[in-house]
Design a protein around this motif. Structure first.
Motif, PDB file in Angstrom:
ATOM      1  N   ARG A 167      54.020  17.419   0.544  1.00 22.05           N
ATOM      2  CA  ARG A 167      54.642  16.173   0.113  1.00 22.05           C
ATOM      3  C   ARG A 167      53.737  15.396  -0.841  1.00 22.05           C
ATOM      4  O   ARG A 167      54.221  14.666  -1.710  1.00 22.05           O
ATOM      5  N   GLU A 168      52.432  15.521  -0.682  1.00 20.39           N
ATOM      6  CA  GLU A 168      51.516  14.835  -1.579  1.00 20.39           C
ATOM      7  C   GLU A 168      51.705  15.311  -3.019  1.00 20.39           C
ATOM      8  O   GLU A 168      51.677  14.520  -3.960  1.00 20.39           O
ATOM      9  N   THR A 170      54.477  16.688  -4.325  1.00 23.41           N
ATOM     10  CA  THR A 170      55.776  16.268  -4.856  1.00 23.41           C
ATOM     11  C   THR A 170      55.793  14.768  -5.160  1.00 23.41           C
ATOM     12  O   THR A 170      56.385  14.339  -6.155  1.00 23.41           O
ATOM     13  N   GLN A 171      55.127  13.975  -4.325  1.00 21.13           N
ATOM     14  CA  GLN A 171      55.056  12.542  -4.594  1.00 21.13           C
ATOM     15  C   GLN A 171      54.235  12.258  -5.846  1.00 21.13           C
ATOM     16  O   GLN A 171      54.599  11.405  -6.668  1.00 21.13           O
ATOM     17  N   TYR A 173      53.866  14.294  -8.346  1.00 19.74           N
ATOM     18  CA  TYR A 173      54.695  14.750  -9.473  1.00 19.74           C
ATOM     19  C   TYR A 173      55.693  13.676  -9.875  1.00 19.74           C
ATOM     20  O   TYR A 173      55.827  13.344 -11.059  1.00 19.74           O
ATOM     21  N   THR A 174      56.396  13.126  -8.889  1.00 17.76           N
ATOM     22  CA  THR A 174      57.396  12.099  -9.181  1.00 17.76           C
ATOM     23  C   THR A 174      56.763  10.884  -9.842  1.00 17.76           C
ATOM     24  O   THR A 174      57.246  10.380 -10.865  1.00 17.76           O
ATOM     25  N   ALA A 175      55.655  10.417  -9.274  1.00 16.64           N
ATOM     26  CA  ALA A 175      54.998   9.219  -9.803  1.00 16.64           C
ATOM     27  C   ALA A 175      54.470   9.446 -11.217  1.00 16.64           C
ATOM     28  O   ALA A 175      54.663   8.611 -12.111  1.00 16.64           O
ATOM     29  N   ASN A 190      44.759  11.212  -7.829  1.00 17.33           N
ATOM     30  CA  ASN A 190      44.735  10.177  -6.792  1.00 17.33           C
ATOM     31  C   ASN A 190      43.871   8.972  -7.161  1.00 17.33           C
ATOM     32  O   ASN A 190      43.869   7.979  -6.445  1.00 17.33           O
ATOM     33  N   ASN A 199      51.739   1.575  -5.963  1.00 15.82           N
ATOM     34  CA  ASN A 199      52.026   1.952  -4.584  1.00 15.82           C
ATOM     35  C   ASN A 199      51.715   0.812  -3.620  1.00 15.82           C
ATOM     36  O   ASN A 199      52.434   0.599  -2.641  1.00 15.82           O
ATOM     37  N   ASP A 203      54.428  -1.003  -1.233  1.00 17.41           N
ATOM     38  CA  ASP A 203      54.248  -1.061   0.214  1.00 17.41           C
ATOM     39  C   ASP A 203      54.373  -2.494   0.726  1.00 17.41           C
ATOM     40  O   ASP A 203      54.993  -2.742   1.760  1.00 17.41           O
ATOM     41  N   LYS A 297      61.750   4.392  -8.084  1.00 20.02           N
ATOM     42  CA  LYS A 297      61.757   5.759  -7.583  1.00 20.02           C
ATOM     43  C   LYS A 297      61.833   5.810  -6.069  1.00 20.02           C
ATOM     44  O   LYS A 297      61.792   6.875  -5.468  1.00 20.02           O
ATOM     45  N   PHE A 299      60.608   2.863  -3.858  1.00 21.00           N
ATOM     46  CA  PHE A 299      59.819   1.913  -3.109  1.00 21.00           C
ATOM     47  C   PHE A 299      60.480   0.555  -2.976  1.00 21.00           C
ATOM     48  O   PHE A 299      60.351  -0.109  -1.962  1.00 21.00           O
TER      49      PHE A 299
END
Length: 307
Positions: A167-168, A170-171, A173-175, A190, A199, A203, A297, A299
């Motif tokens: 998932r890290e 894919t996340q 990639y999306t961002a 990162n 992010n 949050d 996307k 959040f």
């Protein structure tokens, strides 16, 4: 008894009386409200509601009271739709009547009033929609296919070499893809400051932008005048949210603007807008549209409060 002692006793009593009158005053509606859980005096359904995950409470109430239910929290009335079919009928097909947005005070207090999804119907929303239509139309999307393919190839490589949670990858990639399309921004994995702050803002937004939390400011408007250090929990983050919003609205946009001026800008929605803009271009609206386009996307959006 001194004047100081009198004021010390009188002021809390007056505030309590005003609060009690406000909470017990009921708005008169021309038609009866939908059924719902029996409210308590003053508090309404506040103690019955899970403010962290209100959808769980609404789902449970829906099994008892039906697909359209009523709730009252601190004197503020809520109508909850527990059916996708009904929501589409009322908010889509009859949008001219029902789909205006509620005023969520924490949205403004947190510096997030630029959020297109929560703008009331009016000129500002029309300007947002106009720019969204200009930069996200189908013909414009075709020109980004090479960028999409490049990021997709990077995703495949990252998935094949990943040693931790997929998932890290894919996340990330999306961002990174949306940041590239929006601002021409190349994410540095990162350690990227823009993605980290975005992010963080997202949050914070997930915890404070909800009618269930904002209702305290609607019921007691004087709380807005208090300094941030008076608040605890999620509300204490509103000042940080305003700071992050200012940074993210201005910094990436101004960076692209400088790149366009010196001819070094990568292809992006913001660069396209600036290259076509005249002296009267509405840059503030484009800043908002660009950030909402990125943050959208997943959040900023909690569908239970789009009413």
């Amino acid at each position: 008894m001194s004047l100081t002692h009198i004021l010390a006793v009188a002021i809390p009593c007056i505030i309590s009386l005003v609060a009690a009158l406000r909470l017990t005053r009921r708005r008169v509606y021309p038609l009866p409200l939908p059924p719902g859980s029996r409210p308590l005096p003053f508090l309404g359904n506040a103690l019955q509601l899970d403010t962290e995950r209100p959808w769980l409470t609404y789902t449970a109430w829906g099994k008892t009271y039906g697909k359209i239910i009523h709730s009252r929290v601190l004197g503020i009335d809520f109508i909850i739709i527990n059916s996708e079919a009904i929501a589409r009928e009322l908010l889509d097909r009859r949008s001219a009547i029902y789909s205006d947005r509620p005023v969520i005070r924490t949205n403004e207090l947190s510096g997030l009033a630029f959020n297109t999804l929560l703008l009331p119907y009016g000129e500002t929303l029309r300007r947002h929609r106009k720019i969204f239509h200009q930069v996200l139309r189908a013909e414009a999307s075709v020109s980004y296919h090479e960028m999409y393919s490049r990021h997709a190839n990077e995703l495949v490589i990252n998935l094949l070499t990943a040693t931790s949670d997929l998932r890290e990858s894919t996340q990330a990639y999306t961002a990174s893809l949306i940041a590239a399309v929006t601002y021409g921004h190349t994410a540095r994995e990162n350690k990227d400051s823009f993605l980290a702050r975005a992010n963080e803002l997202a949050d914070i937004g997930k915890h404070i932008i909800s009618p269930e939390r904002a209702v305290i400011f609607t019921a007691f408007p004087f709380l807005e005048k208090l300094p941030m250090w008076c608040f605890r929990g999620a509300f204490a983050l509103m000042g940080r949210s305003r700071e992050l919003s200012r940074q993210l609205l201005n910094e990436p946009f101004n960076e692209v603007k400088a790149q366009v001026a010196n001819g070094t800008a990568s292809r992006s929605l913001v660069a396209d807008f600036l290259s076509q803009a005249d002296d009267n271009a509405d840059e503030d609206t484009m800043k908002a549209v660009a950030l909402v386009g990125y943050m959208g996307k997943g959040f900023f959006i909690r569908t239970e409060f789009i009413t």
